[in-house]
Design an enzyme around this catalytic site. Structure first.
Site, PDB file in Angstrom:
ATOM      1  N   THR A  99       1.643   4.593 -12.502  1.00 26.11           N
ATOM      2  CA  THR A  99       2.103   4.086 -11.206  1.00 26.11           C
ATOM      3  C   THR A  99       0.966   3.907 -10.198  1.00 26.11           C
ATOM      4  O   THR A  99      -0.038   4.641 -10.240  1.00 26.11           O
ATOM      5  CB  THR A  99       3.117   5.082 -10.599  1.00 26.11           C
ATOM      6  N   GLU A 105       1.064   4.927  -7.353  1.00 30.61           N
ATOM      7  CA  GLU A 105       0.971   6.162  -6.547  1.00 30.61           C
ATOM      8  C   GLU A 105      -0.267   6.977  -6.914  1.00 30.61           C
ATOM      9  O   GLU A 105      -0.699   7.825  -6.140  1.00 30.61           O
ATOM     10  CB  GLU A 105       2.223   7.017  -6.733  1.00 30.61           C
TER      11      GLU A 105
END
Ligand code: NAP
Ligand code: GDD
Length: 352
Positions: free
Chosen positions: A133, A135
């Site tokens: 991800t 993130e």
């Protein structure tokens, strides 16, 4: 010709459902892992059972990536050609409250699958996809982010996923396992979980319009995200495993918008005219400028609420997917406006 077998951890989620459809259309036999829950939660894949061509090749098994013996037995019995690990506690905000559980699922869960492959698949024939991800970049300065950017996650979710990114690479290099990471930026669809910002905003504003909710409460409106369509992003997941060598790829659209842009777009598409104002404490709210549906002129339609802010935030995500475009020939076609249109249209139908 012998059909390929895929095993999907996380088949009941947004991506799992689209990926299952894609693989079934490509004539795979798909094994999907669902968890035992008190309520039936297979709504995203139930329609597959209504399709006579697809349903015969879909087999659901109970499982959980926090249970090694279960993971081991599944890999050992099914002996899939491809394993997709989409299973995760995927909500960043929730990860601050469920930090340990998030690590168990999103970090050690990945290790459990890789260990099962390492022990069972001596001939190194299985391919493994890890749902990484954006993130993991956190607030790292080198934007737009590509495969070489620094990783500086700022949430328990991002940190847990960074462990999975590295352990996938470690197992690839140490044990010659075909293990790849897709570093996916945000992707949405009508099947998105209801507590992520896109779907929450659309459902919330429609409810206010229809008079079933007074106001929609949101957190940080300033963060920016690179939003794509889940249907296109699962195609990238499959393409990553079809590439001749295992590798890591950023999957994104290359354009980003703020949460406030998203909210304003939804308001505009639903013909709700609002102006934004700010309280003395800095929190913002949107007031309607005319009557529309059940919304009256001067009604507060949206309000910021501290409950929906996170202890730490990723401010600005934008991906550079040029490696994916060049190497696996993937590029997104659906833009932000079309994505939101599709989500609103489907939500209006659901509402009826
Ligand atoms: P999602 O809708 O939340 O789906 C997550 C799936 O994981 C669900 O099927 C869930 O099952 C399953 N799961 C959760 N905990 C599990 C456990 N302990 N054992 C087995 N299964 C478990 O997420 P998504 O949006 O489809 O995302 C798919 C993957 O990509 C996730 O790993 C996510 O972190 C990652 N990702 C998503 C995005 C995005 O923008 N969507 C971007 C980058 C990466 P239940 O139905 O039982 O809850
Ligand atoms: N969920 C949520 N709810 N987010 C809100 C709200 C709210 O009420 N108000 C503001 N936001 C802001 C969040 O603070 C964040 O900055 C942004 O909206 C997007 O939040 P989410 O839709 O929850 O997504 P995310 O970016 O935190 O995480 C998603 O994308 C990641 C990839 O970048 C998830 O799908 C993750 O699983 C995924 O890895």
């Amino acid at each position: 010709m012998k059909k390929k077998i895929a095993l999907i951890f996380g088949i009941t989620g947004q991506d799992g459902s689209y990926l299952a459809e894609l693989l079934l259309r490509k004539n795979y036999v798909v094994y999907g892992v669902k968890r035992r829950t008190s309520l039936i939660h297979t709504t995203r894949i139930d329609h597959i059972y209504k399709d006579p061509h697809l349903k015969t090749n879909l087999i659901l098994k109970y499982g959980d990536v926090t249970d090694f013996s279960n993971v081991f037995n599944l890999v050992n019995e099914i002996k899939p050609n491809e394993i997709y690990n989409l299973a995760a506690q995927s909500n960043v905000g929730v990860s601050f409250e469920l930090a340990e559980y998030t690590a168990q699922t999103d970090s050690i869960g990945t290790l459990r699958i890789l260990e099962a492959i390492r022990i069972i698949d001596k001939k190194r024939k299985m391919k493994f996809y890890q749902a990484s991800t954006s993130e993991i970049f956190g607030n790292s300065p080198d934007k737009p982010y590509n495969e070489k950017s620094r990783f500086e996650p700022v949430s328990p979710y991002g940190t847990a996923k960074l462990y999975s990114f590295w352990i996938t690479k470690n197992y690839r290099e140490a044990y010659s396992i075909f293990a790849s990471n897709g570093i996916l930026f945000n992707h949405e669809s009508p099947r998105r979980g209801e507590n992520f910002i896109s779907r929450k905003t659309i459902i919330g504003i429609i409810k206010v319009l229809k008079g079933h909710q007074k106001c929609l409460y949101l957190g940080n409106l300033n963060s920016k995200r690179d939003w794509g369509h889940a249907k296109e992003f699962v195609l990238a997941q499959w393409k990553i495993l079809q590439h001749k060598t295992p590798d890591d790829f950023v999957i994104a659209t290359g354009k980003n918008y703020s949460v406030k842009d998203l909210v304003n777009l939804v308001l505009k598409k639903l013909n709700i005219k609002c102006i934004w104002k700010r309280h003395q404490n800095g929190l913002e709210y949107a007031i309607s400028m005319s009557d529309q549906g059940h919304i009256k002129k001067s009604q507060i339609v949206i309000k910021q609420d501290m409950r929906y802010f996170r202890p730490n935030e990723v401010h600005d995500l934008k991906g550079d997917y040029s490696k994916a475009r060049r190497v696996i020939k993937w590029k997104p076609k659906i833009n932000f406006d079309q994505l939101i249109d599709e989500m609103i249209t489907q939500e209006m139908k659901n509402y009826k």
